[in-house]
Design a protein around this motif. Structure first.
Motif, PDB file in Angstrom:
ATOM      1  N   TYR A   5       0.826  -1.208   0.000  1.00  0.00           N
ATOM      2  CA  TYR A   5       0.000   0.000   0.000  1.00  0.00           C
ATOM      3  C   TYR A   5       0.861   1.258   0.000  1.00  0.00           C
ATOM      4  O   TYR A   5       0.458   2.288  -0.547  1.00  0.00           O
ATOM      5  CB  TYR A   5      -0.977  -0.008   1.173  1.00  0.00           C
ATOM      6  N   ALA A   8       1.801   1.730  -3.577  1.00  0.00           N
ATOM      7  CA  ALA A   8       0.656   2.250  -4.330  1.00  0.00           C
ATOM      8  C   ALA A   8       0.451   3.743  -4.049  1.00  0.00           C
ATOM      9  O   ALA A   8       0.201   4.533  -4.970  1.00  0.00           O
ATOM     10  CB  ALA A   8      -0.605   1.466  -3.970  1.00  0.00           C
ATOM     11  N   CYS A   9       0.584   4.135  -2.782  1.00  0.00           N
ATOM     12  CA  CYS A   9       0.462   5.562  -2.422  1.00  0.00           C
ATOM     13  C   CYS A   9       1.568   6.381  -3.060  1.00  0.00           C
ATOM     14  O   CYS A   9       1.330   7.493  -3.548  1.00  0.00           O
ATOM     15  CB  CYS A   9       0.487   5.729  -0.904  1.00  0.00           C
ATOM     16  N   LEU A  67      -6.146   6.159   0.881  1.00  0.00           N
ATOM     17  CA  LEU A  67      -5.664   4.786   1.027  1.00  0.00           C
ATOM     18  C   LEU A  67      -4.729   4.657   2.228  1.00  0.00           C
ATOM     19  O   LEU A  67      -4.853   3.720   3.023  1.00  0.00           O
ATOM     20  CB  LEU A  67      -4.944   4.347  -0.258  1.00  0.00           C
ATOM     21  N   TYR A  68      -3.833   5.618   2.365  1.00  0.00           N
ATOM     22  CA  TYR A  68      -2.908   5.584   3.497  1.00  0.00           C
ATOM     23  C   TYR A  68      -3.650   5.784   4.822  1.00  0.00           C
ATOM     24  O   TYR A  68      -3.373   5.099   5.806  1.00  0.00           O
ATOM     25  CB  TYR A  68      -1.825   6.654   3.322  1.00  0.00           C
ATOM     26  N   ARG A  71      -5.508   2.599   5.844  1.00  0.00           N
ATOM     27  CA  ARG A  71      -4.602   1.588   6.394  1.00  0.00           C
ATOM     28  C   ARG A  71      -4.173   1.945   7.814  1.00  0.00           C
ATOM     29  O   ARG A  71      -4.127   1.074   8.696  1.00  0.00           O
ATOM     30  CB  ARG A  71      -3.388   1.457   5.473  1.00  0.00           C
TER      31      ARG A  71
END
Length: 171
Positions: A5, A8-9, A67-68, A71
């Motif tokens: 992730y 991806a970020c 997204l971050y 998570r």
């Protein structure tokens, strides 16, 4: 080494920076005041493309920050997660605010520029009322004269020109 992730970020943020850079270049080319870019119609297309780039840049940045943050919050509230827990910091809030401003700015830029470019200059009607010489213009204060051509033009056939000027004569 890094989790998926985070990669991806990182990719989304790099894409946001690249889209924002190209959007700023296209916006400079698409403005009315620049000489490059061609006709008004092609400048409108370039400006709309710049607005779309800003919108996509904001969406990439918003996705990366969200997204971050998802998570971080899911790890923080997981009782089975025993590693170091993080909290949402100022960088995420600045990222969200910046991405929303980028989306809003891109949409306003896209719609305002294309709106002003679609009005062709050939559609504007100009009315020519004829030229007025200085001698026909009324020297009365505003609202005191009925017409611009109320007084006849002064006669300059006299002996001296300075006698025809009022108090506000400048040389």
């Amino acid at each position: 080494m890094f989790a998926g992730y985070i990669q991806a970020c990182r990719g989304l943020m790099i894409a946001a920076v690249c889209l924002g850079f190209f959007g700023s270049i296209f916006s400079l080319v698409g403005m009315k005041c620049t000489k490059i870019g061609g006709t008004d119609k092609s400048k409108a297309r370039i400006a709309c493309f710049a607005g779309v780039n800003f919108i996509l840049s904001g969406l990439c940045s918003l996705s990366a920050c969200s997204l971050y943050a998802h998570r971080i919050t899911s790890e923080f509230f997981d009782p089975m997660y025993i590693a170091q827990k993080y909290e949402l910091g100022a960088a995420l809030f600045i990222g969200w605010a910046g991405s929303i401003l980028c989306i809003l700015g891109g949409s306003i830029f896209c719609f305002s520029i294309t709106d002003s470019f679609t009005k062709s200059r050939s559609q504007v009607k100009y009315i020519y009322k004829g030229a007025a010489s200085h001698s026909h213009i009324s020297s009365y204060p505003r609202g005191h004269a009925n017409s611009i051509n109320q007084r006849p033009p002064p006669d300059y056939s006299g002996s001296s020109r300075t006698q025809h000027f009022d108090k506000n004569a400048y040389v």
